[in-house]
Design an enzyme around this catalytic site. Structure first.
Site, PDB file in Angstrom:
ATOM      1  N   GLU A 151       1.843  -7.489   3.216  1.00 17.65           N
ATOM      2  CA  GLU A 151       2.695  -7.080   4.333  1.00 17.65           C
ATOM      3  C   GLU A 151       2.657  -8.006   5.544  1.00 17.65           C
ATOM      4  OE1 GLU A 151       1.267  -3.397   6.360  1.00 17.65           O
ATOM      5  OE2 GLU A 151      -0.529  -3.760   5.205  1.00 17.65           O
TER       6      GLU A 151
ATOM      7  N   GLU B  55      -5.074   1.488   2.389  1.00 11.39           N
ATOM      8  CA  GLU B  55      -5.052   0.325   3.288  1.00 11.39           C
ATOM      9  C   GLU B  55      -5.292   0.749   4.724  1.00 11.39           C
ATOM     10  OE1 GLU B  55      -3.705  -2.639   6.148  1.00 11.39           O
ATOM     11  OE2 GLU B  55      -2.931  -0.618   5.923  1.00 11.39           O
ATOM     12  N   GLU B  56      -4.699   1.883   5.099  1.00 18.56           N
ATOM     13  CA  GLU B  56      -4.761   2.302   6.502  1.00 18.56           C
ATOM     14  C   GLU B  56      -6.172   2.690   6.944  1.00 18.56           C
ATOM     15  OE1 GLU B  56      -2.560   1.584   8.437  1.00 18.56           O
ATOM     16  OE2 GLU B  56      -0.604   1.670   7.479  1.00 18.56           O
TER      17      GLU B  56
ATOM     18  N   HIS C  33       0.840  -1.205   0.000  1.00 12.82           N
ATOM     19  CA  HIS C  33       0.000   0.000   0.000  1.00 12.82           C
ATOM     20  C   HIS C  33       0.870   1.248   0.000  1.00 12.82           C
ATOM     21  CE1 HIS C  33       0.383   0.631   4.432  1.00 12.82           C
ATOM     22  NE2 HIS C  33       0.211  -0.669   4.554  1.00 12.82           N
TER      23      HIS C  33
ATOM     24  N   ASP D 170      -0.267   4.351   1.027  1.00 13.01           N
ATOM     25  CA  ASP D 170      -0.580   5.298   2.113  1.00 13.01           C
ATOM     26  C   ASP D 170       0.108   4.876   3.401  1.00 13.01           C
ATOM     27  OD1 ASP D 170      -2.329   3.028   2.274  1.00 13.01           O
ATOM     28  OD2 ASP D 170      -3.701   4.142   3.565  1.00 13.01           O
TER      29      ASP D 170
HETATM   30  C1  LIG Z   1     -10.021  -2.370   9.728  1.00 13.77           C
HETATM   31  S1  LIG Z   1      -9.752  -0.934   8.859  1.00 13.77           S
HETATM   32  C2  LIG Z   1      -8.186  -0.436   9.426  1.00 13.77           C
HETATM   33  C3  LIG Z   1      -7.085  -1.257   8.919  1.00 13.77           C
HETATM   34  C4  LIG Z   1      -5.876  -1.136   9.765  1.00 13.77           C
HETATM   35  N1  LIG Z   1      -4.767  -1.693   9.081  1.00 13.77           N
HETATM   36  C5  LIG Z   1      -3.536  -1.485   9.533  1.00 13.77           C
HETATM   37  O1  LIG Z   1      -3.257  -0.975  10.587  1.00 13.77           O
HETATM   38  C6  LIG Z   1      -6.125  -1.802  11.100  1.00 13.77           C
HETATM   39  O2  LIG Z   1      -6.559  -1.111  12.027  1.00 13.77           O
HETATM   40  O3  LIG Z   1      -5.892  -3.001  11.272  1.00 13.77           O
HETATM   41 ZN   LIG Z   2       0.473  -1.649   6.401  1.00 15.87          ZN
HETATM   42 ZN   LIG Z   3      -0.475   0.351   8.975  1.00 16.28          ZN
END
Ligand SMILES: CSCC[C@H](NC=O)C(=O)O
Ligand SMILES: [Zn+2]
Ligand SMILES: [Zn+2]
Length: 422
Positions: free
Chosen positions: A171, A143-144, A76, A78
């Site tokens: 990842e 993704e974040e 990703h 971002d």
């Molecule tokens: C579930 S939406 C958010 C996605 C996020 N991913 C990485 O940190 C996480 O909180 O796991």
């Molecule tokens: Zn990540």
């Molecule tokens: Zn992350």
């Protein structure tokens, strides 16, 4: 450092310097950079905007046998936000210190991996290597924040279908010891808000069923459950990804006043939010029952709402996981390739949080979470996120070995793990 390595590190720094922090990532800056890299490497490139302004960047290295299912390396673009003043070096400077540590938001999560894919390909191309299977590299947005406008749409698209993907790498996490961590599944986020109501009253009065009291009883119960899960991890009986985590992330109650809160009034409403993560094999029904009976019982004037509730099961009622046995040749290929490059893999784990890998697994594809960072503190989403340049360079060799092994694998593989169900 040899000349070549300093050029590699400086390209990594360039990518890190593009501020792609949520909530307003510079996706066009990232696209320009990635496409310029693709051009110098000699990869085909394409931008797919499933949502305007949020491009999925797709690079392709055609294989000599395009009929075999392809390999997809995903990352990703971002990153999460950073509190600038709490960092020793600004999070988008990509400062390289005397010990070789590179400080930047995204140095671990996961611009390292995206650039390592490209550097590995660059070297393989220069060495004259020819892939048999087609290799794709995707750089996805958002993704974040859950990947809904990125990997989710990508994995469900016609474009993706046409790619005939057989295996996805995505990842993982840094490892504090010498063994790389590797992930075959992930926990599912349940973002829960519980709300209590109750009779308001004078701040001096002791009475039952106030909103605060009702909420606190729930919080006590939730904390007992949290401790029971955490104890299993502390005792070494369960890995981090094998228990249900519950963490309170907000508390909201009180009657505001110009100087803060009214102090002699017990409020009629109170709520709390929890980030809950459920392992793929957990009993969802049990957890639901606990929620209805103990955490937010209507008998205590409580209600609950999910801001997000991702199911542990796929459309066939099976946990969303990638096989780690002989039925999945990509596991042993990965193990062999990492070993050949003098790396070691730890025991396959469940990723404690969420990644885009889930969307590929939901399509029935095997997806493995792997970020080659050994002997590195886990600093994703933390202040002073860094990666050592030697570790970064080592990771490139690891990917060279993996890409060789994966793209040269000519046994017939099915790219549809659900064929039996269908
Ligand atoms: C579930 S939406 C958010 C996605 C996020 N991913 C990485 O940190 C996480 O909180 O796991
Ligand atoms: Zn990540
Ligand atoms: Zn992350």
């Amino acid at each position: 450092l040899p000349e070549d390595s300093s050029a590699i590190i400086s390209r990594f720094q360039q990518y890190l310097q593009i501020n792609t922090a949520q909530p307003s990532p510079d996706y066009s800056g990232a696209a320009d950079f990635i496409f310029s890299q693709a051009k110098t490497i000699g990869l085909e490139s394409q931008s797919i905007e499933f949502v305007k302004g949020k491009p999925v960047l797709l690079l392709k290295w055609p294989g000599t046998n395009p009929d075999l299912p392809s390999i997809l390396l995903n990352s990703h673009t971002d990153v999460v936000a950073a509190e600038y003043h709490k960092w020793t070096h600004p999070p988008f400077d990509a400062h390289l210190d005397k010990t070789g540590d590179i400080y930047a938001r995204g140095s671990q999560d996961m611009k390292c991996v995206g650039m390592q894919y490209l550097e590995a390909i660059r070297r393989l191309k220069n060495s004259g290597f020819q892939p048999v299977r087609t290799l794709y590299v995707s750089f996805v947005p958002d993704e974040e924040i859950g990947g809904h406008d990125g990997a989710e749409k990508f994995a469900q698209s016609e474009e993706f279908e046409k790619m005939n993907v057989g295996i996805v790498l995505d990842e993982g996490l840094a490892s504090t010891n010498e063994n790389y961590r590797v992930f075959f599944g992930e926990r599912c986020p349940w973002w829960l808000v519980i709300k209590a109501t109750g009779s308001p009253g004078h701040g001096s009065k002791l009475y039952d069923n106030s909103a605060m009291e009702n909420l606190l009883k729930s919080i006590e119960s939730i904390r007992r459950f949290r401790a029971s899960q955490f104890d299993l991890v502390k005792a070494g009986l369960r890995a981090e990804g094998e228990v249900i985590s519950v963490n309170m992330v907000f508390l909201k109650a009180g009657t505001p006043s110009p100087t803060g809160f009214v102090m002699n009034l017990q409020p009629s409403e109170a709520e709390a939010g929890f980030d809950i993560r459920v392992p793929p094999t957990a009993d969802e029904k049990m957890l639901e029952k606990r929620l209805e009976e103990e955490w937010a019982p209507s008998s205590r004037s409580m209600t609950f709402e999910f801001k997000q509730r991702v199911s542990t099961l796929n459309e066939f009622g099976k946990p969303v996981v990638t096989a780690t046995d002989d039925s999945n040749p990509w596991w042993s290929l990965l193990e062999g390739a990492v070993k050949k490059a003098n790396g070691k893999l730890g025991k396959p784990e469940v990723f404690p949080a969420s990644t885009d890998a889930r969307y590929f697994r939901l399509r029935g594809l095997p997806a493995i979470g792997f970020s080659p960072m050994a002997n590195t503190p886990i600093l994703l989403h933390d202040h002073n996120e860094f990666l050592n340049q030697a570790e970064y360079l080592k990771g490139i060799e690891i990917y060279e070995s993996i890409i060789k092994a994966y793209t040269s694998y000519t046994e017939h593989t099915r790219n549809d793990a659900y064929r039996d169900e269908l």
